[in-house]
Write a protein that holds these residues in place. Sequence first.
Motif, PDB file in Angstrom:
ATOM      1  N   LEU A  78     -13.442  -4.776  -0.199  1.00  0.00           N
ATOM      2  CA  LEU A  78     -13.178  -4.112  -1.474  1.00  0.00           C
ATOM      3  C   LEU A  78     -14.483  -3.986  -2.249  1.00  0.00           C
ATOM      4  CD1 LEU A  78     -11.582  -3.287  -4.087  1.00  0.00           C
ATOM      5  CD2 LEU A  78     -11.241  -5.736  -4.484  1.00  0.00           C
ATOM      6  N   ARG A 137     -15.705  -2.534  -5.867  1.00  0.00           N
ATOM      7  CA  ARG A 137     -15.185  -2.048  -7.145  1.00  0.00           C
ATOM      8  C   ARG A 137     -16.385  -1.666  -8.007  1.00  0.00           C
ATOM      9  NH1 ARG A 137     -12.804  -0.444 -11.505  1.00  0.00           N
ATOM     10  NH2 ARG A 137     -11.234  -1.683 -12.620  1.00  0.00           N
ATOM     11  N   LYS A 158     -18.873  -4.861  -7.772  1.00  0.00           N
ATOM     12  CA  LYS A 158     -18.285  -6.065  -7.162  1.00  0.00           C
ATOM     13  C   LYS A 158     -18.045  -5.752  -5.691  1.00  0.00           C
ATOM     14  CE  LYS A 158     -17.458  -9.262 -10.285  1.00  0.00           C
ATOM     15  NZ  LYS A 158     -17.891 -10.647 -10.156  1.00  0.00           N
ATOM     16  N   TYR A 179      -6.140  -3.503  -3.250  1.00  0.00           N
ATOM     17  CA  TYR A 179      -6.794  -2.337  -3.856  1.00  0.00           C
ATOM     18  C   TYR A 179      -6.115  -1.940  -5.170  1.00  0.00           C
ATOM     19  CZ  TYR A 179      -9.396  -1.876   0.504  1.00  0.00           C
ATOM     20  OH  TYR A 179     -10.227  -2.113   1.566  1.00  0.00           O
ATOM     21  N   ALA A 197      -7.032  -4.320  -7.909  1.00  0.00           N
ATOM     22  CA  ALA A 197      -8.442  -4.119  -8.283  1.00  0.00           C
ATOM     23  C   ALA A 197      -8.550  -2.993  -9.306  1.00  0.00           C
ATOM     24  CB  ALA A 197      -9.276  -3.796  -7.052  1.00  0.00           C
ATOM     25  N   ARG A 198      -7.710  -1.979  -9.114  1.00  0.00           N
ATOM     26  CA  ARG A 198      -7.732  -0.852 -10.051  1.00  0.00           C
ATOM     27  C   ARG A 198      -7.014  -1.195 -11.347  1.00  0.00           C
ATOM     28  NH1 ARG A 198      -9.349   2.452 -13.308  1.00  0.00           N
ATOM     29  NH2 ARG A 198      -8.293   4.447 -13.598  1.00  0.00           N
ATOM     30  N   GLY A 228      -8.581  -4.878 -12.675  1.00  0.00           N
ATOM     31  CA  GLY A 228     -10.029  -5.075 -12.580  1.00  0.00           C
ATOM     32  C   GLY A 228     -10.345  -6.352 -11.826  1.00  0.00           C
ATOM     33  N   VAL A 229     -11.641  -6.526 -11.536  1.00  0.00           N
ATOM     34  CA  VAL A 229     -12.096  -7.721 -10.812  1.00  0.00           C
ATOM     35  C   VAL A 229     -13.258  -8.306 -11.600  1.00  0.00           C
ATOM     36  CG1 VAL A 229     -12.991  -8.651  -8.657  1.00  0.00           C
ATOM     37  CG2 VAL A 229     -11.582  -6.584  -8.612  1.00  0.00           C
TER      38      VAL A 229
END
Length: 295
Positions: free
Chosen positions: A17, A19, A30, A65, A68-69, A72-73
Amino acid sequence: MAVVLGPNRYGKAETRLVRVVRDGGVHHLKDLSVSTALSGDMEAVHLTGDNAAVLPTDTQKNTVYALARSRGVDQIEDFALALARHFVDSQPTIRHARVEIEEYSWERIPPAAPGAGERRHSFVRAGTEVRTCLVHHDESGRSTVVSGLRDLTVLNTTGSEFHGFIRDAYTTLEPTTDRVLATAVRARWRHVSPDSDFAGSYREVRRRLLEAFAGTHSLSLQQTLYAMGRSVLAGRPEICEVRLALPNRHHFLVDLEPFGLDNPGEVYFAADRPYGLIEGAVLTEDAPGAGSAWD
Ligand SMILES: O=c1[nH]c(=O)c2[nH]c(=O)[nH]c2[nH]1
């Protein structure tokens, strides 16, 4: 012969992933590898192939995923907790989630010239060091968090001795009062509670590990390991256990006598294998039980 199903888990390993946060023209990055593993009511799928209780590993990857969207991360531990809680809380058949994350760090490519503005969207991988975490969450609501790092490569050119060890018929190692000590630190540390300032904690643990490695006059790598673990626990009350794995990256002084040259600790052969592997845990006396934290 009667057989029964033993412990089991399943998930998606190493979902990669990346980001990007676009803050105007300034971008932030990230870069993670996320592994999820779920367990619960999985008798039927193993015994009869009935998949009714199975959340597919493909869905687990998609969830990484999507979260993550949507959320956030930031700190990998918080992201791992969010994922683990999502799986357990949203699916009655999933009773335990294990999420392991590795984070690869990037830094900005330096400005073209002194005084030039900081690069806004160009990055270079920052060394080999990897930040890690391992999170467990179960249906009782209990979460455990282990943070860590690996491949933090360090070396002392002096301040290391190794002598007084057992000598038997197979011992050829010469005792030494001055050697190079090098290792690639694998450190993991268990948090007392899942509510920690993970960013600050990571920064300080890393600083303490480095300081203890550099500041310990070492009589063995085992002694250095204990000093590193003790230093973390002495200064970080949010942590109750540190586990370290220290490969002894041997540096052998090269014999230059055949060439009529001395070698007063200047020219070494850095061997990559075999290597000594020194491993150990250091705990506070009142450390709570680890449960499945390290599994
Ligand atoms: O720090 C060390 N510990 C050992 O146990 C060991 N064994 C060895 O061969 N070299 C070293 N060095």
